[in-house]
Motif scaffolding. Structure first.
Motif, PDB file in Angstrom:
ATOM      1  N   THR A  38      14.680  -6.530 -18.387  1.00  0.00           N
ATOM      2  CA  THR A  38      15.280  -5.655 -16.895  1.00  0.00           C
ATOM      3  C   THR A  38      14.421  -6.316 -15.823  1.00  0.00           C
ATOM      4  N   GLN A  39      15.365  -6.474 -14.795  1.00  0.00           N
ATOM      5  CA  GLN A  39      14.660  -6.657 -13.565  1.00  0.00           C
ATOM      6  C   GLN A  39      15.432  -5.735 -12.496  1.00  0.00           C
ATOM      7  N   CYS A  40      14.443  -4.827 -11.911  1.00  0.00           N
ATOM      8  CA  CYS A  40      14.980  -3.623 -11.044  1.00  0.00           C
ATOM      9  C   CYS A  40      14.686  -3.907  -9.585  1.00  0.00           C
ATOM     10  N   GLU A  41      13.704  -4.616  -9.410  1.00  0.00           N
ATOM     11  CA  GLU A  41      13.426  -4.826  -8.033  1.00  0.00           C
ATOM     12  C   GLU A  41      14.462  -5.690  -7.377  1.00  0.00           C
ATOM     13  N   ALA A  42      15.200  -5.618  -6.140  1.00  0.00           N
ATOM     14  CA  ALA A  42      14.861  -4.494  -5.514  1.00  0.00           C
ATOM     15  C   ALA A  42      15.947  -3.341  -6.046  1.00  0.00           C
ATOM     16  N   ASN A  89      15.198 -14.524 -11.996  1.00  0.00           N
ATOM     17  CA  ASN A  89      15.500 -15.155 -10.619  1.00  0.00           C
ATOM     18  C   ASN A  89      14.439 -15.529  -9.872  1.00  0.00           C
ATOM     19  N   MET A  90      13.229 -14.952 -10.157  1.00  0.00           N
ATOM     20  CA  MET A  90      12.177 -15.155  -9.274  1.00  0.00           C
ATOM     21  C   MET A  90      10.946 -15.800 -10.202  1.00  0.00           C
ATOM     22  N   GLY A  91       9.750 -15.462  -9.590  1.00  0.00           N
ATOM     23  CA  GLY A  91       8.495 -15.857 -10.347  1.00  0.00           C
ATOM     24  C   GLY A  91       8.029 -14.909 -11.197  1.00  0.00           C
ATOM     25  N   ALA A  92       7.612 -13.886 -11.016  1.00  0.00           N
ATOM     26  CA  ALA A  92       7.400 -12.712 -11.964  1.00  0.00           C
ATOM     27  C   ALA A  92       7.688 -11.334 -11.119  1.00  0.00           C
ATOM     28  N   MET A  93       7.432 -10.240 -12.029  1.00  0.00           N
ATOM     29  CA  MET A  93       7.803  -8.849 -11.586  1.00  0.00           C
ATOM     30  C   MET A  93       6.437  -7.955 -12.092  1.00  0.00           C
ATOM     31  N   GLU A  94       5.897  -7.440 -10.980  1.00  0.00           N
ATOM     32  CA  GLU A  94       4.845  -6.432 -11.542  1.00  0.00           C
ATOM     33  C   GLU A  94       5.135  -4.960 -12.038  1.00  0.00           C
ATOM     34  N   ASN A  95       6.230  -4.843 -12.780  1.00  0.00           N
ATOM     35  CA  ASN A  95       6.751  -3.596 -13.447  1.00  0.00           C
ATOM     36  C   ASN A  95       5.286  -2.796 -14.101  1.00  0.00           C
ATOM     37  N   ALA A 106      -2.531 -13.450 -11.175  1.00  0.00           N
ATOM     38  CA  ALA A 106      -3.305 -12.528 -10.344  1.00  0.00           C
ATOM     39  C   ALA A 106      -2.522 -11.841  -9.548  1.00  0.00           C
ATOM     40  N   HIS A 107      -1.412 -12.328  -8.974  1.00  0.00           N
ATOM     41  CA  HIS A 107      -0.643 -11.617  -7.775  1.00  0.00           C
ATOM     42  C   HIS A 107       0.112 -10.388  -8.481  1.00  0.00           C
ATOM     43  N   GLU A 108       0.453 -10.740  -9.718  1.00  0.00           N
ATOM     44  CA  GLU A 108       1.186  -9.626 -10.247  1.00  0.00           C
ATOM     45  C   GLU A 108       0.501  -8.490 -10.708  1.00  0.00           C
ATOM     46  N   TYR A 109      -0.804  -8.762 -11.310  1.00  0.00           N
ATOM     47  CA  TYR A 109      -1.925  -7.885 -11.590  1.00  0.00           C
ATOM     48  C   TYR A 109      -2.329  -6.977 -10.580  1.00  0.00           C
ATOM     49  N   PHE A 110      -2.553  -7.758  -9.071  1.00  0.00           N
ATOM     50  CA  PHE A 110      -3.061  -7.220  -8.081  1.00  0.00           C
ATOM     51  C   PHE A 110      -2.051  -6.319  -7.399  1.00  0.00           C
ATOM     52  N   HIS A 111      -0.650  -6.325  -7.507  1.00  0.00           N
ATOM     53  CA  HIS A 111       0.294  -5.530  -7.368  1.00  0.00           C
ATOM     54  C   HIS A 111       0.002  -4.092  -7.960  1.00  0.00           C
ATOM     55  N   ASN A 112      -0.578  -3.895  -9.025  1.00  0.00           N
ATOM     56  CA  ASN A 112      -0.929  -2.781  -9.657  1.00  0.00           C
ATOM     57  C   ASN A 112      -1.416  -1.680  -8.575  1.00  0.00           C
ATOM     58  N   LEU A 121       4.508  -4.857   3.189  1.00  0.00           N
ATOM     59  CA  LEU A 121       3.423  -3.848   2.996  1.00  0.00           C
ATOM     60  C   LEU A 121       2.692  -4.439   1.562  1.00  0.00           C
ATOM     61  N   LYS A 122       3.641  -4.553   0.614  1.00  0.00           N
ATOM     62  CA  LYS A 122       2.954  -5.031  -0.589  1.00  0.00           C
ATOM     63  C   LYS A 122       2.951  -6.415  -0.919  1.00  0.00           C
ATOM     64  N   GLU A 123       3.862  -7.300  -0.373  1.00  0.00           N
ATOM     65  CA  GLU A 123       3.877  -8.556  -0.659  1.00  0.00           C
ATOM     66  C   GLU A 123       2.989  -9.375   0.091  1.00  0.00           C
ATOM     67  N   GLY A 124       2.941  -9.029   1.546  1.00  0.00           N
ATOM     68  CA  GLY A 124       1.945  -9.613   2.495  1.00  0.00           C
ATOM     69  C   GLY A 124       0.359  -9.453   1.980  1.00  0.00           C
ATOM     70  N   VAL A 148       8.052 -12.772   5.096  1.00  0.00           N
ATOM     71  CA  VAL A 148       7.567 -11.481   4.302  1.00  0.00           C
ATOM     72  C   VAL A 148       6.322 -11.737   3.251  1.00  0.00           C
ATOM     73  N   TYR A 149       6.261 -12.804   2.859  1.00  0.00           N
ATOM     74  CA  TYR A 149       5.259 -13.002   1.887  1.00  0.00           C
ATOM     75  C   TYR A 149       4.243 -13.850   2.509  1.00  0.00           C
ATOM     76  N   GLN A 150       4.498 -15.028   2.931  1.00  0.00           N
ATOM     77  CA  GLN A 150       3.270 -15.881   3.467  1.00  0.00           C
ATOM     78  C   GLN A 150       2.853 -15.593   4.825  1.00  0.00           C
TER      79      GLN A 150
HETATM   80  N1  PHE Z   1       7.672  -8.410  -6.492  1.00  0.00           N
HETATM   81  C1  PHE Z   1       8.078  -9.700  -7.083  1.00  0.00           C
HETATM   82  C2  PHE Z   1       6.514 -10.181  -6.625  1.00  0.00           C
HETATM   83  O1  PHE Z   1       6.541 -10.805  -5.401  1.00  0.00           O
HETATM   84  C3  PHE Z   1       9.078 -10.733  -6.721  1.00  0.00           C
HETATM   85  C4  PHE Z   1      10.441 -10.093  -7.320  1.00  0.00           C
HETATM   86  C5  PHE Z   1      11.195  -9.612  -6.404  1.00  0.00           C
HETATM   87  C6  PHE Z   1      10.769 -10.548  -8.543  1.00  0.00           C
HETATM   88  C7  PHE Z   1      12.584  -9.316  -6.818  1.00  0.00           C
HETATM   89  C8  PHE Z   1      11.963 -10.343  -8.900  1.00  0.00           C
HETATM   90  C9  PHE Z   1      12.662  -9.681  -8.245  1.00  0.00           C
HETATM   91  O2  PHE Z   1       5.760 -10.389  -7.233  1.00  0.00           O
END
Ligand code: PHE
Ligand code: ZN
Length: 878
Positions: A124-128, A265-271, A302-308, A324-327, A386-388
């Motif tokens: 699955t990929q649920c974000e957004a 689609n993207m790099g990774a996801m912090e589910n 590290a990025h995805e882990y830190f999202h926890n 808020l979460k990405e920056g 939003v990110y950088q």
């Molecule tokens: N939230 C993910 C990240 O930056 C990026 C992402 C967004 C992945 C939307 C998939 C879909 O860590």
């Protein structure tokens, strides 16, 4: 044209949800062709919401509703209404249970949002907003619920069934299927839901947290990739420890899982508890992955882990708050890398990315604030801004507060908002409350788009031994924001004495001098003047040290000042930046006048740097790298595509010719020694060696060619193999063809390595590249359904090959628009990202402008283009 113009959504329209969902129980009967999803939702009216009309409206897209029941009673068709993107249920009580069953089709889901098939697995990929493609739901991040998921699937095809949280039950059914139940104890927004089903193997390890809890760590991959997980696992454990030490954040579940998938689609996801990764950011072996790949894996893990903590425990109220979460999380992963590798090199590479992606976005029709105030499709806002830039805005606050106070402020943020869905404003308020500072003006960084331009005039008065700085800030208008107010920003500076050392700094009026070093000025006005007094001699100013704010700086300094800073500045970042500015000047001169000479002093400085045994090689490689063609283009009023390419090639060749012996010495001294190590030291050696080889190859040095071929044939690590292949391909001829063929024979079974084979061809500045790319589109290994492959060929050509993509005849633009139109019906997110390569048409000459606009218009003419593509293309022509 789009049949009906899609409507933007506005931040100022935000309303709290009318209903909340406390519990979600999901059951999946998984099958690629058709999956049945049963959902049991416990809803209740939100006391904080204004009372509605007695109905509840759930999101849902591409769902086939099989049945629906309220509090156990099947609903009559008159009691609900199904529309293309919603399900409305009439006359609902204040508290009720809603049950639905829907049918979905993972194997036909090419958008890769929701539940889809990747290779032989389902994920699955649920974000957004993908959860609404799985079941009817209040699919918005401020609705946080506790989830359970029961997964049923064929046991031979899908022996591994994963979801968030803890595995609480499992059994075999008598029809060859098995069933696993997962429960996640932490409330979460729907975008963090995940499931995976597949024939996977895990690499396992464990981590003991600071408070002594044992966490099981698992990285799931397809069996043939089991030997490529070591680096990812090491990176994960490092990240877990670092977050405890630096931010006091401990992991909260007993199990943490990562799954690598090929189609993403993207790099990774912090589910929550189950991160799903693009396999590019998991799989690495020294012979298959480059240093850049190893680096990417370490920081994305590290990025995805830190999202926890920054994203999951504390999440976003709405998607306008994405930063808020990405920056914050990007800031955290940047600091992690700075701590475990080299701080100076990390800062340089982050600023490179910021300047090349974010500054350009800020100067484009897609410019938007770190907290946007409207969007048509949120997928278009996973941006460099939003990110950088979001990370830079957190970094400025950290620097304004200082390390101890910033730590207190983040502690406060975690304590105050744990379990909540909040805003960037809530974040800043914690910074204020912990520090007692007023950051109201600082909040403009979240609200105003555009890159501030800082112009600094310095002067020195011999009589009073005073150095004065007049600092002006100005921000150009951006779409919808014609006038900008001044920003509050930290300007870090130093003054170098004649011996190159930092002078003691004393501001006029201040009682005691600061220690020699860096002084941070806080700017708030459009124009401000500062006087530094009691200086022993005329200083050379070092401005914006460490890139203390995300601004474009201009100041009056001579080439000699730059050479001096490059040699002496105590700030590593500014040594690099001085070198970049100097090389930029030389190159832009060469663009204007192909006969312009290169001063001897430049080659001398370059030679001295090469001979400096003591210096950090990674940093040195950065200093000695010429600015990219795209970056040079940004510095011109009108991008001179061909002039820039010619100038950069010329200077590269001159360096190779003039410094031949020194470059060869550097090449020899930094050769492969012993087994591969991913240490800053070893990475630096490889970077420097391959940089030297690049200069020599441009000079068509016979010895260099021999060495390059030997390196291609003999190197044991992919960094060196790719560096050599790149140079052979750019040189062309028989050697190039042979190397490509050999590489293909060796690596055609490794998808991620094959991506490199595609992209090395797509990014070559050779004239025939576009023809080659078009041929490669027909290669049996190419597929539009595989995002990594599309990125490696199509995006690489359009984004990383300025001189060929922007060919004057417009062939590159036509190629791009054709691909966008092909991709859009399959995967709008990937299509829309490609459109972004066209939107900066105003930066080019009238001929190219017309060609680019014509292609954007052609895209917009297509009936039924996605919202994603519509938003970017229509803004481009505004
Ligand atoms: N939230 C993910 C990240 O930056 C990026 C992402 C967004 C992945 C939307 C998939 C879909 O860590
Ligand atoms: Zn993120």
């Amino acid at each position: 044209m789009y049949r009906e113009t899609p409507h933007p959504i506005f931040l100022h329209d935000y309303q709290p949800p009318e209903f909340l969902i406390d519990r979600v129980d999901l059951a999946f009967e998984l099958d690629p062709e058709q999956t049945m999803v049963t959902a049991r939702l416990e809803l209740r009216r939100n006391p904080a919401a204004t009372r509605g009309d007695g109905t509840v409206c759930l999101h849902g897209e591409q769902l086939e509703l099989e049945w629906i029941a309220l509090d156990g009673h099947p609903l009559n068709p008159v009691d609900y209404r199904v529309e293309r993107e919603s399900l409305t249920v009439q006359r609902v009580p204040d508290r009720f249970v809603l049950e639905t069953q829907v049918r979905i089709h993972p194997a036909h889901n090419t958008a890769l949002e929701g539940l889809y098939q990747s290779g032989d697995m389902l994920c699955t990929q649920c974000e957004a907003e993908g959860f609404r493609r799985i079941t009817y739901f209040l699919d918005r991040p401020d609705v946080m619920a506790r989830y359970s998921a029961t997964l049923i699937a064929d046991k031979t095809r899908f022996p591994v069934l994963l979801s968030n949280g803890n595995r609480v039950a499992s059994d075999d059914l008598d029809d060859g299927r098995h069933r696993v139940r997962w429960e996640d104890p932490f409330p979460k927004p729907s975008y963090l839901f995940a499931l995976v089903a597949g024939d996977l193997r895990a690499v396992e390890d464990s981590f003991t947290t600071a408070s002594g809890r044992e966490v099981a760590l698992q990285i799931f991959v397809e069996p043939h990739n089991l030997d490529k997980c070591d680096h990812a696992m090491r990176s994960l454990k490092k990240a877990m420890r670092w977050d405890e030490e630096r931010f006091g954040r401990e992991y909260d579940l007993d199990i943490f899982m990562i799954v690598a998938v090929s189609h993403f689609n993207m790099g990774a996801m912090e589910n929550k508890g189950l991160n799903i990764f693009n396999d590019k950011f998991v799989l690495a072996r020294p012979d298959t992955a480059t240093d850049v790949d190893f680096d990417g894996i370490e920081s994305v893990i590290a990025h995805e882990y830190f999202h926890n903590w920054t994203g999951n425990r504390i999440t976003c109220r709405d998607w306008f708050q994405l930063s808020l979460k990405e920056g914050f999380t990007v800031y955290r992963d940047q600091e992690f890398t700075a701590d475990v590798a080299s701080r100076g090199v990390k800062r340089i590479s982050d600023v490179r990315v910021l300047r090349s992606h974010q500054f350009t976005e800020d100067a484009s029709p897609m410019a938007h604030p770190v907290r946007p105030d409207s969007y048509i499709e949120i997928n278009n806002f996973y941006t460099a801004t939003v990110y950088q830039k979001g990370a830079e805005v957190v970094r400025m606050q950290a620097n304004l507060l200082g390390p101890e106070v910033f730590r207190r402020a983040t502690d406060l943020y975690f304590a105050r908002h744990d379990g909540q869905a909040v805003t960037t404003d809530d974040f800043v308020r914690c910074m204020e409350d912990a520090s007692g500072r007023d950051l109201s003006q600082f909040r403009r960084w979240y609200e105003q788009a555009g890159t501030p331009e800082l112009h600094i005039q310095t002067s020195y008065d011999e009589a009073t031994r005073t150095c004065s700085l007049i600092v002006r800030q100005h921000t150009e208008p951006t779409p919808g924001q014609p006038v900008k107010a001044p920003f509050h920003l930290p300007l870090a500076i130093g003054l170098l004495g004649p011996d190159g050392r930092d002078l003691p700094l004393r501001l006029a009026g201040a009682s005691s001098p600061d220690a020699p070093g860096t002084h941070v000025l806080e700017l708030r006005q459009a124009v401000e003047t500062f006087h530094f007094v009691d200086l022993p001699a005329r200083p050379v100013p070092s401005l914006l040290r460490g890139f203390s704010a995300p601004v474009k700086l201009s100041f009056d300094c001579t080439d000699d000042d730059l050479l001096f800073l490059m040699a002496h500045d105590s700030d590593g970042f500014n040594r690099w930046d001085a070198a970049q500015t100097l090389m930029q000047r030389l190159l832009l001169n060469l663009v204007e006048d192909a006969e312009a000479g290169i001063p001897e002093s430049f080659f001398d400085a370059f030679r001295r740097a090469l001979r400096d045994e003591a210096s950090d090689r990674a940093l040195l490689a950065e200093v000695l790298t010429l600015p990219a063609e795209s970056y040079l283009g940004e510095q011109m009023a009108v991008v001179d595509v061909d002039g820039i390419h010619r100038a950069r090639t010329t200077l590269t060749r001159l360096i190779g010719e003039r410094l031949r012996d020194d470059l060869l010495a550097v090449y020899r001294d930094n050769g492969e020694s012993g087994p591969y190590a991913f240490t800053p030291e070893a990475v630096g050696r490889r970077a420097l060696k391959n940089l030297a080889l690049g200069y020599l190859m441009q000079a068509e040095d016979a010895e260099a060619l021999a060495r390059c071929q030997a390196q291609f044939a003999g190197a044991h690590n992919m960094t060196d193999v790719m560096a050599a292949l790149r140079l052979l391909v750019d040189r062309g001829g028989l050697e190039s063809r042979q190397a490509l063929d050999e590489f293909y024979r060796r690596w055609s079974g490794e998808s991620l390595v094959l991506d490199k084979w595609f992209s090395v061809q797509a990014t070559s500045p050779r004239e025939e590249t576009l023809t080659q790319v078009i041929q490669l589109m027909r290669h049996p290994d190419f597929s539009l359904g595989h995002p990594n492959r599309v990125r490696s060929l199509v995006s690489a050509f359009c984004n990383l090959n300025q001189v060929r993509f922007h060919a004057a005849d417009g062939a590159g633009y036509r190629f791009l628009a054709d691909r966008v139109l092909e991709l859009d019906p399959l995967n709008p997110l990937i299509a829309s990202r490609l459109v972004k390569s066209l939107i900066r048409w105003r930066r080019f000459d009238p001929g190219r402008q017309a060609l680019m606009r014509a292609e954007i218009a052609r895209i917009l003419e297509r009936e039924d283009i996605s919202k994603d593509v519509f938003e970017v293309a229509s803004k481009a022509l505004d």
